[in-house]
Structure formats: structure tokens, C-alpha cells
Motif scaffolding. Sequence first.
Motif, mmCIF file in Angstrom:
data_model
loop_
_atom_site.group_PDB
_atom_site.id
_atom_site.type_symbol
_atom_site.label_atom_id
_atom_site.label_comp_id
_atom_site.label_asym_id
_atom_site.label_seq_id
_atom_site.Cartn_x
_atom_site.Cartn_y
_atom_site.Cartn_z
ATOM 1 N N ALA A 7 0.833 -1.209 0.000
ATOM 2 C CA ALA A 7 0.000 0.000 0.000
ATOM 3 C C ALA A 7 0.865 1.256 0.000
ATOM 4 O O ALA A 7 0.556 2.241 -0.685
ATOM 5 C CB ALA A 7 -0.938 -0.012 1.205
ATOM 6 N N LEU A 8 1.955 1.237 0.766
ATOM 7 C CA LEU A 8 2.865 2.385 0.792
ATOM 8 C C LEU A 8 3.518 2.586 -0.569
ATOM 9 O O LEU A 8 3.726 3.730 -1.017
ATOM 10 C CB LEU A 8 3.938 2.182 1.871
ATOM 11 N N PHE A 9 3.847 1.478 -1.248
ATOM 12 C CA PHE A 9 4.437 1.571 -2.588
ATOM 13 C C PHE A 9 3.446 2.199 -3.563
ATOM 14 O O PHE A 9 3.806 3.069 -4.361
ATOM 15 C CB PHE A 9 4.856 0.179 -3.074
ATOM 16 N N VAL A 10 2.187 1.752 -3.512
ATOM 17 C CA VAL A 10 1.160 2.313 -4.383
ATOM 18 C C VAL A 10 0.962 3.798 -4.069
ATOM 19 O O VAL A 10 0.819 4.624 -4.980
ATOM 20 C CB VAL A 10 -0.170 1.550 -4.237
ATOM 21 N N MET A 11 0.955 4.132 -2.774
ATOM 22 C CA MET A 11 0.816 5.525 -2.373
ATOM 23 C C MET A 11 1.916 6.379 -2.995
ATOM 24 O O MET A 11 1.662 7.466 -3.524
ATOM 25 C CB MET A 11 0.863 5.645 -0.851
ATOM 26 N N ALA A 12 3.167 5.880 -2.940
ATOM 27 C CA ALA A 12 4.289 6.628 -3.505
ATOM 28 C C ALA A 12 4.155 6.755 -5.023
ATOM 29 O O ALA A 12 4.374 7.830 -5.592
ATOM 30 C CB ALA A 12 5.606 5.932 -3.149
ATOM 31 N N CYS A 13 3.780 5.643 -5.686
ATOM 32 C CA CYS A 13 3.623 5.669 -7.147
ATOM 33 C C CYS A 13 2.571 6.680 -7.569
ATOM 34 O O CYS A 13 2.788 7.480 -8.488
ATOM 35 C CB CYS A 13 3.238 4.289 -7.659
ATOM 36 N N TRP A 14 1.423 6.659 -6.905
ATOM 37 C CA TRP A 14 0.329 7.533 -7.313
ATOM 38 C C TRP A 14 0.572 8.976 -6.907
ATOM 39 O O TRP A 14 0.086 9.899 -7.571
ATOM 40 C CB TRP A 14 -0.994 7.000 -6.780
ATOM 41 N N GLY A 15 1.343 9.192 -5.835
ATOM 42 C CA GLY A 15 1.736 10.551 -5.498
ATOM 43 C C GLY A 15 2.677 11.128 -6.537
ATOM 44 O O GLY A 15 2.539 12.280 -6.959
ATOM 45 N N LEU A 16 3.633 10.308 -6.977
ATOM 46 C CA LEU A 16 4.541 10.726 -8.051
ATOM 47 C C LEU A 16 3.784 10.931 -9.357
ATOM 48 O O LEU A 16 4.049 11.868 -10.108
ATOM 49 C CB LEU A 16 5.632 9.664 -8.243
ATOM 50 N N GLN A 17 2.838 10.034 -9.633
ATOM 51 C CA GLN A 17 2.069 10.145 -10.864
ATOM 52 C C GLN A 17 1.309 11.471 -10.925
ATOM 53 O O GLN A 17 1.298 12.148 -11.958
ATOM 54 C CB GLN A 17 1.077 8.986 -10.997
ATOM 55 N N ALA A 18 0.678 11.852 -9.814
ATOM 56 C CA ALA A 18 -0.063 13.112 -9.786
ATOM 57 C C ALA A 18 0.874 14.290 -10.011
ATOM 58 O O ALA A 18 0.511 15.267 -10.690
ATOM 59 C CB ALA A 18 -0.797 13.259 -8.455
ATOM 60 N N TYR A 19 2.098 14.226 -9.471
ATOM 61 C CA TYR A 19 3.063 15.306 -9.672
ATOM 62 C C TYR A 19 3.428 15.430 -11.152
ATOM 63 O O TYR A 19 3.430 16.524 -11.720
ATOM 64 C CB TYR A 19 4.318 15.059 -8.844
ATOM 65 N N PHE A 20 3.734 14.290 -11.781
ATOM 66 C CA PHE A 20 4.099 14.327 -13.199
ATOM 67 C C PHE A 20 2.907 14.711 -14.074
ATOM 68 O O PHE A 20 3.060 15.404 -15.079
ATOM 69 C CB PHE A 20 4.665 12.971 -13.641
#
Length: 310
Positions: free
Chosen positions: A160-173
Motif C-alpha cells: 500500500a505504501l508503494f502504491v501511495m508513492a507511485c500515485w503521489g509521483l504520478q499526480a506530480y508528473f
Amino acid sequence: MNHAPSPAGRAWLFNALTTVVLWGIWGAFSGLSPERGFPETLVYCVWALTMIPPALIVLAQAGWKLDRSSRAIVYGVAVGALGAGGQMVLFYAVTRGPAYLIFPVISLSPVVTIALSFLIMGERTGRLGALGILLALLALPTFDFAPGGDAHGGSWLWMALFVMACWGLQAYFMKSANHIMSAESIFFYMTVTGLALIPVAWAMTDFSRPINYGASGPWLAAAIQVLNAIGALTLVFAFRYGKAIIVAPLTNAGAPLATAIISLVALGVMPGSLKLVGIGLALAASLLLAIEPDTATDEDAALDREIQSA
């Protein structure tokens, strides 16, 4: 001067809330097909295929115009890879942990987006945003306490933490990409990247085990995953008509929390007091992040208008 809200001003909120509802329902039931014998790796394949119709729809609406510059491709692939990578891990996570805990963790992804925007783009958040980040950081440790034991050794939390990081980065990009390319092109590259990872998911599938190819297997998966795909389509338009600094927290935080509520109601499960505190903190954090006033500059607005009229 006429200050009446424009159609675009109303459209972003409608599309963002549509995404919240669709992704909330999708998240609550995304584990059903794996529970019925259809592997999560094949669920990923089905999800990637359901992205094709929305991609064709948005391209048609854009007159089949696609941004092909090297910069656009890099941003598009980055957005797509982070989204698809998070999806692949999420499909594993929901088979190893409770959705009502996994999705509140994922709902904190705007913290990553805001932190990167602050450090890299020099943006600032107000008091509400700062308080939301603090509550989010306080909420995370509460999900790791499992006095009754965890059959999967807590692996779902790290996923879940990995997904959180991925989707946080995705929103930034995605936020950055909206200044250099159309939303339709972003979604197209998201779809292509998701499809490109199908061979990886296929290779990871254990075909030596029985696989349910019936109605409760791929067809159930398709019915559930199409909610995800349509939600991604409405998210594209939410970003097109609204400010990413508001849209990202509202959708990335609102949808997982809707999933948590739906899961609790559907399952009739009452988590322990500590996890209830964590869910409450995550809810408060996501709401504060979602209602934080828009701090985008006039230059950002001008860039948005230029992209949308191109």
C-alpha cells in the motif's frame, strides 16, 4: 465584469466527483475476481484492455491529435508507468490485506505530490494543507499495528505504501505534463504504457494452478475494472478543466476513502480502535488536503488555457 461560473468551472468538479464515486466502488470490489480463482496478474491484463475504449473516446474528441514531442512522450510514459505499476502492486495487495485499511493508506498519496511540488516546483501550501500533511504522517503508523497477527506478515502495508508513492509521483508528473501537452495525449500514453506491461503480468502468472475462466473470472474482472477505466477518463477531464493542485488531492484521497467506507459497510467488519483512529486521521487529512485553497499562479492558469486551446 461577469463572475458567473463558467461551464469549465463546473465541469472539473463534476468529473472529479465522478472519479471519486467510480474509483470508490471499483476499489471496494477489486478483490472479488482474484478471490474466485482469477489471478491478480490476469486482472491487470483485463484492466489494461478496459483502458482502450476511453483512450479512443478522448482521442476522437481531440480530433485524433496526439502530442508527439520527446518531452511529451517522456512525461506521458512516466505518468503511465507510475499508474500501471501502482495498479499491478495494488491487485496483489487487495488479496493480502483488508481494503478498508489498504485504501486509506493510498489516500495519503497527495502528501507525496505536495512535498515534491514544494521541493521541486517551489509551491507552497497553506495552513490547512500543512495540518493535513501532519495528520497524514500521524495516521500511517496506526495501520501497522496488528495485535491479532497478520497472515501475510504485514506485506499488504508495504504494498500500500508503494502504491501511495507511485500515485503521489504520478499526480506530480501529471500536474507538470498538463502544462506541455493535452490531457487526451496524457491519457493515451497512460493506456499504451499499461498495455505494454501486459506481457510482464502474463509472465508472472502461474498457469500451473487452476484458473477460473468463467463469468466470475475475467468477465467479473472486466465489469469491475471498467469502472476504473471510466474513472480515469473523467479524471482526465477533471485535470483539463480544473487545477491539478486541487483535483489530485480530491480524487486521490476521496476515492480510497470511499472504498474504505463501502468495504466496511459491505463486509460488516469493525476494525480495532487503533485502526479506527488511523482511518479517522486519514479521512481528516484527505479532506484538509482537498479543501486547501488553490495556490496556482496566474501564469499556471495562462499555461492551462494555452494547452487547452492548442
